[in-house]
Structure formats: structure tokens, C-alpha cells
Design a protein around this motif. Structure first.
Motif, PDB file in Angstrom:
ATOM      1  N   LYS A  40     -65.928 -14.667  11.356  1.00  0.00           N
ATOM      2  CA  LYS A  40     -64.609 -14.727  11.990  1.00  0.00           C
ATOM      3  C   LYS A  40     -64.535 -15.789  13.084  1.00  0.00           C
ATOM      4  O   LYS A  40     -63.552 -16.512  13.187  1.00  0.00           O
ATOM      5  N   HIS A  41     -65.587 -15.868  13.915  1.00  0.00           N
ATOM      6  CA  HIS A  41     -65.516 -16.730  15.101  1.00  0.00           C
ATOM      7  C   HIS A  41     -66.308 -18.029  14.969  1.00  0.00           C
ATOM      8  O   HIS A  41     -66.159 -18.924  15.803  1.00  0.00           O
ATOM      9  N   GLY A  42     -67.187 -18.106  13.983  1.00  0.00           N
ATOM     10  CA  GLY A  42     -67.887 -19.340  13.687  1.00  0.00           C
ATOM     11  C   GLY A  42     -68.937 -19.758  14.707  1.00  0.00           C
ATOM     12  O   GLY A  42     -69.400 -18.971  15.532  1.00  0.00           O
ATOM     13  N   LYS A  43     -69.275 -21.014  14.616  1.00  0.00           N
ATOM     14  CA  LYS A  43     -70.340 -21.615  15.413  1.00  0.00           C
ATOM     15  C   LYS A  43     -70.166 -21.422  16.920  1.00  0.00           C
ATOM     16  O   LYS A  43     -71.152 -21.228  17.632  1.00  0.00           O
ATOM     17  N   PRO A  44     -68.946 -21.453  17.473  1.00  0.00           N
ATOM     18  CA  PRO A  44     -68.807 -21.254  18.922  1.00  0.00           C
ATOM     19  C   PRO A  44     -69.392 -19.923  19.413  1.00  0.00           C
ATOM     20  O   PRO A  44     -69.962 -19.866  20.501  1.00  0.00           O
ATOM     21  N   LEU A  45     -69.267 -18.858  18.610  1.00  0.00           N
ATOM     22  CA  LEU A  45     -69.840 -17.579  19.020  1.00  0.00           C
ATOM     23  C   LEU A  45     -71.362 -17.643  19.000  1.00  0.00           C
ATOM     24  O   LEU A  45     -72.012 -17.189  19.937  1.00  0.00           O
ATOM     25  N   GLN A  46     -71.933 -18.243  17.958  1.00  0.00           N
ATOM     26  CA  GLN A  46     -73.392 -18.358  17.908  1.00  0.00           C
ATOM     27  C   GLN A  46     -73.899 -19.193  19.075  1.00  0.00           C
ATOM     28  O   GLN A  46     -74.906 -18.864  19.702  1.00  0.00           O
ATOM     29  N   GLU A  47     -73.199 -20.254  19.410  1.00  0.00           N
ATOM     30  CA  GLU A  47     -73.593 -21.094  20.541  1.00  0.00           C
ATOM     31  C   GLU A  47     -73.501 -20.316  21.862  1.00  0.00           C
ATOM     32  O   GLU A  47     -74.356 -20.471  22.736  1.00  0.00           O
ATOM     33  N   ALA A  48     -72.482 -19.485  22.010  1.00  0.00           N
ATOM     34  CA  ALA A  48     -72.347 -18.665  23.223  1.00  0.00           C
ATOM     35  C   ALA A  48     -73.513 -17.686  23.320  1.00  0.00           C
ATOM     36  O   ALA A  48     -74.028 -17.432  24.418  1.00  0.00           O
ATOM     37  N   MET A  49     -73.947 -17.156  22.191  1.00  0.00           N
ATOM     38  CA  MET A  49     -75.087 -16.230  22.186  1.00  0.00           C
ATOM     39  C   MET A  49     -76.363 -16.968  22.618  1.00  0.00           C
ATOM     40  O   MET A  49     -77.163 -16.434  23.377  1.00  0.00           O
ATOM     41  N   GLU A  73     -61.319 -17.874  23.818  1.00  0.00           N
ATOM     42  CA  GLU A  73     -59.943 -17.631  23.392  1.00  0.00           C
ATOM     43  C   GLU A  73     -59.880 -16.786  22.117  1.00  0.00           C
ATOM     44  O   GLU A  73     -59.025 -15.930  21.982  1.00  0.00           O
ATOM     45  N   SER A  74     -60.815 -17.002  21.184  1.00  0.00           N
ATOM     46  CA  SER A  74     -60.749 -16.277  19.906  1.00  0.00           C
ATOM     47  C   SER A  74     -61.443 -14.917  19.935  1.00  0.00           C
ATOM     48  O   SER A  74     -61.323 -14.145  18.998  1.00  0.00           O
ATOM     49  N   TRP A  75     -62.170 -14.613  20.994  1.00  0.00           N
ATOM     50  CA  TRP A  75     -62.768 -13.281  21.122  1.00  0.00           C
ATOM     51  C   TRP A  75     -62.717 -12.851  22.577  1.00  0.00           C
ATOM     52  O   TRP A  75     -62.693 -13.660  23.488  1.00  0.00           O
ATOM     53  N   GLY A  76     -62.701 -11.563  22.772  1.00  0.00           N
ATOM     54  CA  GLY A  76     -62.667 -11.018  24.123  1.00  0.00           C
ATOM     55  C   GLY A  76     -64.055 -10.643  24.606  1.00  0.00           C
ATOM     56  O   GLY A  76     -65.030 -11.329  24.311  1.00  0.00           O
TER      57      GLY A  76
END
Length: 176
Positions: A40-49, A73-76
């Protein structure tokens, strides 16, 4: 008193102020809820992790570790829990401690009233769904949290969770 809910569904479709999910010791979104969230959130979520690991100076996280992932913006609000070690071993004590920590942190965060969680440690970990449901039904939900929702993707595990909830006297509301 806060509401407890058990629901079948996908964590990515859940509407909650905070989402809590299991991850591996490297915080890779590689399976289960992590793979759904990555889809759903793609690479930006993995990078944030990976950034949250780097900020702690870690290459490998220990079982029971809790990581708050910076909102985008795409996740809380999201919390990743390392529920199993590299050998897929999970303990009730570590899972319970991590869940207590997450709920405490959520209760101290402005705007967080509803929390949705996956069945921590039951996918790649060796915790049985019945054990997690017993923990879920017994854990204290701190004020000002209003609801704690267990979201189970698998229909089979959902049915097993409902059976355990029934054995426990129906402490959680079951929703489809």
C-alpha cells in the motif's frame, strides 16, 4: 471502559489512529502485515523503517522491541513490534511487554483514541492465535484509549480467535 474488537480483514484497510504490526528483526516489510503495508505505502514506508533502526544505531533489533514509524502523508501513526527472533521464536512475556509499551505510548500521544493491531508473533513467530487472543482479551487498555481492535487476515485464524474469545466469555466484540 475501552472497547475490544476482533475483526477479520486486512490491516491496510483499517481506520484507526494508530496501527501496530509485527515485523522481523531487520524491520523488513517482507511478509504478512508488513508485505500488505509495503504494497500500500511502497518504498517510503520501508525507508522510514530503516531510518528508525539507523537512529537507534541498530542493524538487528531484539525480540520485544517497539519502533514508532514516523508518520507520512499516506500513513498515520504506526508501531512496528519485533515479535520473533531470527529463529522465529516468540514468547508471551515479550509480546505482552511490547503490547503494554505500545498501548502506553499510544495513550500518551495526542489524538490517539483507537488502536488496531495484528496478531503479533502468530505469523512467522511460534505463538498460537489462541494464546495471542487470550493476551489481547486480558491486557489492560489505558485511558484515554477508546478501542483496541485485533485485525486478523486469515479466515481460519479469525475463526480460531472467535472460538477462543467465546471460551473466555466474549470479552471482545466480534465483527465481520
Amino acid at each position: 471502559m475501552a472497547e475490544r474488537i476482533i475483526r477479520q480483514g486486512d490491516i491496510v484497510d483499517t481506520v484507526a489512529d494508530a496501527i501496530v504490526f509485527s515485523t522481523n528483526e531487520h524491520l523488513f516489510l517482507s511478509g504478512g502485515a508488513g508485505a500488505s503495508l509495503l504494497g500500500k505505502h511502497g518504498k517510503p514506508l520501508q525507508e522510514a523503517m530503516q531510518r528508525v533502526m539507523a537512529r537507534r544505531g541498530l542493524k538487528v533489533a531484539s525480540r520485544g522491541s517497539v519502533f514508532e514509524i514516523e508518520p507520512e502523508e499516506s500513513w498515520g501513526r504506526m508501531f512496528a513490534v519485533v515479535a520473533a527472533n531470527g529463529f522465529y521464536e516468540t514468547t508471551r512475556e515479550d509480546t505482552e511487554a511490547a503490547l503494554h509499551e505500545v498501548l502506553h505510548r499510544c495513550s500518551e500521544t495526542d489524538g490517539v483514541k483507537t488502536v488496531a493491531i495484528t496478531a503479533l508473533g502468530t505469523g512467522y513467530g511460534n505463538m498460537e492465535i489462541e494464546d495471542f487472543v487470550a493476551l489481547f482479551c486480558a491486557i489492560e487498555i489505558p485511558a484515554p484509549l477508546e478501542s483496541l481492535e485485533l485485525v486478523i487476515h486469515s479466515e481460519i485464524l479469525f475463526r480460531e480467535a472467535c472460538e477462543m474469545n467465546e471460551q473466555l466469555g466474549m470479552p471482545a466484540d466480534v465483527r465481520h
